[in-house]
Design an enzyme around this catalytic site. Structure first.
Site, PDB file in Angstrom:
ATOM      1  N   GLN A  95       0.842  -1.197   0.000  1.00  0.00           N
ATOM      2  CA  GLN A  95       0.000   0.000   0.000  1.00  0.00           C
ATOM      3  C   GLN A  95       0.877   1.247   0.000  1.00  0.00           C
ATOM      4  OE1 GLN A  95      -1.649   1.174   3.788  1.00  0.00           O
ATOM      5  NE2 GLN A  95      -3.628   1.669   2.885  1.00  0.00           N
ATOM      6  N   SER A 116       1.118   6.548   2.442  1.00  0.00           N
ATOM      7  CA  SER A 116       1.895   7.516   3.219  1.00  0.00           C
ATOM      8  C   SER A 116       3.111   8.018   2.465  1.00  0.00           C
ATOM      9  CB  SER A 116       2.368   6.883   4.525  1.00  0.00           C
ATOM     10  OG  SER A 116       1.271   6.382   5.235  1.00  0.00           O
ATOM     11  N   SER A 142       4.590  -1.152   4.236  1.00  0.00           N
ATOM     12  CA  SER A 142       4.675  -2.525   4.745  1.00  0.00           C
ATOM     13  C   SER A 142       4.850  -3.497   3.590  1.00  0.00           C
ATOM     14  CB  SER A 142       3.401  -2.901   5.505  1.00  0.00           C
ATOM     15  OG  SER A 142       3.260  -2.091   6.633  1.00  0.00           O
ATOM     16  N   GLU A 182      -9.662  -1.073   5.857  1.00  0.00           N
ATOM     17  CA  GLU A 182      -8.469  -1.274   6.663  1.00  0.00           C
ATOM     18  C   GLU A 182      -8.766  -1.159   8.152  1.00  0.00           C
ATOM     19  OE1 GLU A 182      -5.332   1.539   5.883  1.00  0.00           O
ATOM     20  OE2 GLU A 182      -3.798   0.208   6.714  1.00  0.00           O
ATOM     21  N   SER A 220      -4.290   7.022  13.024  1.00  0.00           N
ATOM     22  CA  SER A 220      -3.886   7.007  14.435  1.00  0.00           C
ATOM     23  C   SER A 220      -5.110   7.174  15.337  1.00  0.00           C
ATOM     24  CB  SER A 220      -2.899   8.145  14.706  1.00  0.00           C
ATOM     25  OG  SER A 220      -3.578   9.382  14.642  1.00  0.00           O
ATOM     26  N   GLU A 229      -5.674   9.434  17.409  1.00  0.00           N
ATOM     27  CA  GLU A 229      -6.135  10.831  17.377  1.00  0.00           C
ATOM     28  C   GLU A 229      -7.046  11.060  16.170  1.00  0.00           C
ATOM     29  OE1 GLU A 229      -2.925   9.980  17.985  1.00  0.00           O
ATOM     30  OE2 GLU A 229      -3.090  10.421  20.117  1.00  0.00           O
TER      31      GLU A 229
HETATM   32  C1  LIG Z   1       3.577  -0.613  11.491  1.00  0.00           C
HETATM   33  C2  LIG Z   1       3.170   0.394  10.480  1.00  0.00           C
HETATM   34  C3  LIG Z   1       2.846  -0.013   9.206  1.00  0.00           C
HETATM   35  C4  LIG Z   1       2.496   0.912   8.227  1.00  0.00           C
HETATM   36  N1  LIG Z   1       2.239   0.481   6.963  1.00  0.00           N
HETATM   37  C5  LIG Z   1       1.934   1.383   6.009  1.00  0.00           C
HETATM   38  C6  LIG Z   1       1.724   0.966   4.672  1.00  0.00           C
HETATM   39  O1  LIG Z   1       1.826  -0.204   4.346  1.00  0.00           O
HETATM   40  N2  LIG Z   1       1.426   1.871   3.731  1.00  0.00           N
HETATM   41  C7  LIG Z   1       1.287   3.180   4.048  1.00  0.00           C
HETATM   42  O2  LIG Z   1       0.955   3.956   3.165  1.00  0.00           O
HETATM   43  N3  LIG Z   1       1.502   3.633   5.309  1.00  0.00           N
HETATM   44  C8  LIG Z   1       1.835   2.759   6.292  1.00  0.00           C
HETATM   45  N4  LIG Z   1       2.077   3.187   7.574  1.00  0.00           N
HETATM   46  C9  LIG Z   1       2.055   4.608   7.836  1.00  0.00           C
HETATM   47  C10 LIG Z   1       0.871   5.052   8.635  1.00  0.00           C
HETATM   48  O3  LIG Z   1      -0.284   5.039   7.860  1.00  0.00           O
HETATM   49  C11 LIG Z   1       1.196   6.451   9.170  1.00  0.00           C
HETATM   50  O4  LIG Z   1       2.274   6.318  10.052  1.00  0.00           O
HETATM   51  C12 LIG Z   1       0.032   7.067   9.874  1.00  0.00           C
HETATM   52  O5  LIG Z   1      -0.989   7.405   8.971  1.00  0.00           O
HETATM   53  C13 LIG Z   1       0.429   8.315  10.658  1.00  0.00           C
HETATM   54  O6  LIG Z   1       1.137   9.228   9.863  1.00  0.00           O
HETATM   55  P1  LIG Z   1       2.561   9.770  10.292  1.00  0.00           P
HETATM   56  O7  LIG Z   1       3.383   8.621  10.675  1.00  0.00           O
HETATM   57  O8  LIG Z   1       3.027  10.688   9.243  1.00  0.00           O
HETATM   58  O9  LIG Z   1       2.305  10.611  11.609  1.00  0.00           O
HETATM   59  P2  LIG Z   1       1.807  12.115  11.684  1.00  0.00           P
HETATM   60  O10 LIG Z   1       0.603  12.270  10.829  1.00  0.00           O
HETATM   61  O11 LIG Z   1       2.941  13.021  11.472  1.00  0.00           O
HETATM   62  O12 LIG Z   1       1.353  12.153  13.176  1.00  0.00           O
HETATM   63  C14 LIG Z   1       2.250  12.277  14.276  1.00  0.00           C
HETATM   64  C15 LIG Z   1       1.411  12.425  15.531  1.00  0.00           C
HETATM   65  O13 LIG Z   1       0.569  13.564  15.406  1.00  0.00           O
HETATM   66  C16 LIG Z   1      -0.779  13.194  15.559  1.00  0.00           C
HETATM   67  N5  LIG Z   1      -1.633  13.997  14.678  1.00  0.00           N
HETATM   68  C17 LIG Z   1      -1.519  14.170  13.341  1.00  0.00           C
HETATM   69  N6  LIG Z   1      -2.514  14.920  12.880  1.00  0.00           N
HETATM   70  C18 LIG Z   1      -3.304  15.217  13.927  1.00  0.00           C
HETATM   71  C19 LIG Z   1      -4.508  15.947  14.114  1.00  0.00           C
HETATM   72  N7  LIG Z   1      -5.157  16.505  13.091  1.00  0.00           N
HETATM   73  N8  LIG Z   1      -5.013  16.017  15.348  1.00  0.00           N
HETATM   74  C20 LIG Z   1      -4.372  15.449  16.406  1.00  0.00           C
HETATM   75  N9  LIG Z   1      -3.253  14.737  16.295  1.00  0.00           N
HETATM   76  C21 LIG Z   1      -2.726  14.630  15.082  1.00  0.00           C
HETATM   77  C22 LIG Z   1      -0.843  11.731  15.187  1.00  0.00           C
HETATM   78  O14 LIG Z   1      -1.939  11.092  15.759  1.00  0.00           O
HETATM   79  C23 LIG Z   1       0.467  11.241  15.741  1.00  0.00           C
HETATM   80  O15 LIG Z   1       0.309  11.009  17.109  1.00  0.00           O
HETATM   81  C24 LIG Z   1       2.438   2.283   8.553  1.00  0.00           C
HETATM   82  C25 LIG Z   1       2.747   2.692   9.852  1.00  0.00           C
HETATM   83  C26 LIG Z   1       3.124   1.770  10.809  1.00  0.00           C
HETATM   84  C27 LIG Z   1       3.480   2.247  12.170  1.00  0.00           C
END
Ligand SMILES: Cc1cc2nc3c(=O)[nH]c(=O)nc-3n(C[C@H](O)[C@H](O)[C@H](O)COP(=O)(O)OP(=O)(O)OC[C@H]3O[C@@H](n4cnc5c(N)ncnc54)[C@H](O)[C@@H]3O)c2cc1C
Lengths: 387, 342
Positions: free
Chosen positions: A125, A128, A160, A243, A366, A368
């Site tokens: 997928q 991100s 992933s 998902e 997440s 949140e």
């Molecule tokens: C084990 C694992 C597998 C994954 N696999 C995939 C995959 O296969 N394909 C893929 O595309 N992605 C994948 N991801 C990515 C995942 O979808 C993102 O990590 C997730 O959407 C969060 O985005 P970010 O990491 O950029 O965090 P950010 O969006 O930067 O967030 C950081 C923190 O800020 C908080 N935050 C962000 N926006 C807000 C808001 N509006 N209000 C309050 N809090 C907020 C979040 O909750 C988090 O606590 C994976 C992640 C993990 C951990």
């Protein structure tokens, strides 16, 4: 109201159980990121496929058993209960290819789905990006139209299974002039196309599960677009809903974690306070199991699972983390000392599960983000100003 | 599997909700604080007309022979309305204890009267010092271990005891020496399970109503030039409380279902549902006042009715410590969680 599985499903459960008991691989498989591990996983997937169990819920013409959600649930419960290997194509099986089943053309379905089922193709997928996580619609990977091709440039991350995948389903910006949530398209394409560079990354618990994927002038056919061009945000909603909403054995996994916690507490000679805390978690696991069945029932009858799926996903994350936290606490230094390193320095068993529970609060939206969805779409509270 | 309630059950919900809205809105609940019994006779009359007290009474005693699940919405609506009447005791626990017993004389004497709403009953468990609605009950069933004794109004002395909720009016009950009749063969375990599961449903009604109040207020109250409901710190508290209520409700439905259809597991799942309900309501109670701010802490604002009703239910049917311990003790000893019930 009738909270029992019907006799047809119980009959199916007996069939699945008998087959799994007979055929399941003994012991642990090596991680799929190793050549040996990939071979073992593919062999197991092939057995499932030949028995018709690769995707019991898919239509028969694509190699499924055409079962309803209850049939799938029975299969997942029996599969997860035995702690069998994580499905190699889970990203496709749970959401990617399912989205194609909903939005794809007959031709796309015929071209893509069989490869997923027999694992000759493995999907990942690509949603991100480094600057587009929770705020997914701010993604910057571009897809420029050029005749009957789309030319991709940009980067995906935290992908992933990226290191072993042959195909990606991704969101790319195909109309840079359109407003944020428009001008995005949903594509499925072959990662072996020139210009794709995959850099494996390890996950925090040692698994080589992640990758960064870079695109430099990658040409994919226009027929890669699922749904309408520039309508990918809508298509992606289906994938995101699948998902976070699909149970896929999460309730069974939760029961297994609770079992392990209970066993550890029993060995530790639990005092009153610990019994209370275990009791509370046990209660929430019961609630989650019942909520899962209710969600399945709703979706099975064609109802809307929108906010309910978020409620369940949030609940799952909270309960799961709490169970694993307490579990570590109960084990104390035993958890520290236990030798759980697998063949490639990966964590296995307890510690892996602990860290996985932490990741659960981040991926698939997440906690949140789930709370935002519940508050705004479920409770009708006003949106935040800057979105 | 079919997790939906039947159209008849939905209809019952509508009738009961309408009754409570019409007969005991918040202003009336306040007026009742000043009356001698603290109860509106119209509530009981209305419930009897709908058939609520007859639901669990077997048909041979002029009842409707329904099951516990049919009472789910009644109890939930009673919680939503912060209704002080002891519906759980009179319409659920007393009929269960009597109907399942072998005390034919008592059954003939009391079940038809309970079914029509002519008589009201309450149940005192294990030396409880605060028995709901003892002051206006015609029949008091005293449960001690696995024994039950039935007392008529004249055979007991009832002394009011204070409650967190001024509506509830619990009392201590002392029986006159040598009075009372043994209720032979009463299904005490079932009644205990029904008490925990039923009060979980009541708590769920209060909890979800508390969140609803706070959501409505958060949409209209403005600070810093915008509705407070647009602040994430408010939103997330409400989303969390709402989610817990939702999950807890599934547990409560499961427990009521077990009472009706799977007696074998009902004691266990009633405990589990009760723990969830206690935690969810406690969180809703906290969040609701917090979101209301100062206005919620005034005597004049109706929120207090629900805050106090919830707190008093939290304490009145087994506290978190007792219930969570009950949920964990056995399985921790055996090392088997049986968490998913399947
Ligand atoms: C084990 C694992 C597998 C994954 N696999 C995939 C995959 O296969 N394909 C893929 O595309 N992605 C994948 N991801 C990515 C995942 O979808 C993102 O990590 C997730 O959407 C969060 O985005 P970010 O990491 O950029 O965090 P950010 O969006 O930067 O967030 C950081 C923190 O800020 C908080 N935050 C962000 N926006 C807000 C808001 N509006 N209000 C309050 N809090 C907020 C979040 O909750 C988090 O606590 C994976 C992640 C993990 C951990």
């Amino acid at each position: 109201m009738d909270l029992e599985f019907d006799t047809r499903n119980e009959q199916f459960r007996r069939e699945v159980s008998a087959w799994l008991d007979e055929n399941a691989p003994a012991g642990r498989l090596s991680p799929p990121a190793t050549a040996e591990g990939l071979r073992q996983h593919l062999a197991w997937e092939r057995r499932l496929f030949e028995a018709g169990y690769a995707a019991p819920g898919w239509p028969r013409r694509f190699g499924g058993l055409g079962l309803d959600l209850w049939g799938e649930t029975v299969f997942d419960e029996e599969y997860v209960r035995r702690r069998l290997p994580e499905r190699l194509n889970k990203m496709a099986l749970i959401h990617g290819a399912r989205t194609v089943l909903v939005h794809g053309t007959e031709e796309q379905q015929r071209n893509w789905l069989p490869g997923v089922l027999d694992c000759s193709d493995i999907w990942c997928q690509g949603f991100s990006e480094p600057d587009a996580g929770s705020d997914l619609a701010s993604l910057r990977t571009t897809g420029r139209l050029d005749g009957d091709e789309i030319v991709l440039n940009g980067q995906k991350t935290w992908t992933s299974n990226g290191a072993i995948a042959t195909h990606m389903y991704a969101l790319v910006r195909t109309d840079p002039a359109a407003p944020k949530h428009h001008g995005i398209s949903f594509l499925v394409f072959d990662l072996r196309t020139p210009g794709v560079e995959i850099r494996p990354m390890r996950q925090l618990h040692g698994h080589s599960g992640f990758a960064e994927v870079f695109f430099t002038d990658v040409r994919v056919p226009l027929t890669s677009v699922v749904g309408e061009l520039n309508d990918g945000w809508r298509v992606a909603q289906t994938a995101l809903r699948l998902e976070r909403g699909s149970a896929r054995g999460s309730h069974t996994r939760l029961v297994a974690a609770l079992d392990a916690l209970t066993e550890a507490a029993a060995r530790a000679g639990a005092d009153r306070g610990l019994r209370e805390r275990v009791g509370s978690l046990r209660a929430w696991v019961f609630a989650y199991v019942r909520a899962t069945y209710a969600l399945i029932d709703t979706v099975d009858r064609g109802g809307d699972d929108g906010v309910v799926a978020s409620v369940n996903k949030l609940g799952l994350s909270e309960i799961q983390t709490a169970i694993h936290d307490l579990w570590l606490e109960v084990l104390g230094d035993e958890a520290e000392l236990v030798d759980e390193l697998g063949p490639d320095g990966e964590l296995l068993g307890l510690r892996r599960d602990y860290w996985h529970s932490r990741a659960q609060e981040i991926f698939a939206g997440s906690s949140e983000i789930q709370r935002n969805i519940i508050a705004e779409r479920g409770l009708g509270l006003p949106r935040e100003v800057s979105r | 599997m079919n997790t939906a309630f039947s159209p008849e059950q939905d209809e019952l919900r509508t009738s009961v909700r309408r009754l409570f809205e019409n007969v005991v809105p918040a202003a009336v609940l306040r007026q009742l604080w000043e009356t001698e019994t603290g109860r509106s006779p119209q509530v009981w009359k209305g419930l009897a007309e709908i058939g609520v007290p007859a639901l669990l009474v077997p048909e041979e005693y002029e009842g409707l022979g329904a099951d516990e699940l049919d009472l789910f919405f009644v109890l939930e609506e009673a919680g939503r309305a912060a209704l002080p009447d002891a519906i759980l005791e009179s319409c659920v626990l007393a009929p269960i204890l009597l109907a399942g017993s072998t005390a034919d004389g008592l059954k003939r004497r009391w079940l038809p009267a309970l079914a029509t709403g002519e008589a009201r009953a309450t149940v005192a468990f294990d030396g409880a010092r605060a028995v709901p609605d003892a002051h206006l009950s015609d029949l008091v069933l005293v449960v001690d271990g696995d024994q039950v004794v039935a007392y008529e109004r004249g055979e007991v002395t009832v002394r009011p005891v204070p409650s967190m909720d001024p509506s509830r009016r619990p009392a201590s009950v002392t029986a006159r020496a040598g009075s009372g009749v043994r209720v032979d063969g009463a299904p005490v375990a079932r009644a205990r399970a029904a008490r925990l599961a039923g009060s979980a449903v009541l708590l769920g009604g209060v909890g979800s109503r508390l969140v609803e109040f706070a959501v409505a207020y958060a949409k209209v109250r403005e600070q810093f030039g915008r509705p407070i409901g647009s602040f994430q710190a408010i939103k997330h508290q409400l989303a969390t409380a709402h989610s817990r209520n939702e999950l807890a409700r599934h547990a409560a439905v499961g427990a009521m279902y077990d009472l009706a259809h799977r007696a074998g597991s009902s004691s266990d799942t009633a405990v589990l549902a009760h723990v969830c309900a206690l935690e969810a309501e406690r969180e809703s109670n906290r969040v609701s006042l917090q979101v209301h701010g100062g206005i919620g802490f005034t005597w004049e604002h109706d929120l207090q009715i629900w805050l106090k009703h919830g707190k008093s239910l939290e304490l009145g049917y087994g506290t978190w410590r007792e219930t969570a311990y009950a949920a964990g003790a056995g399985t921790v000893l055996s090392g088997r969680s049986e968490g998913g019930t399947r």
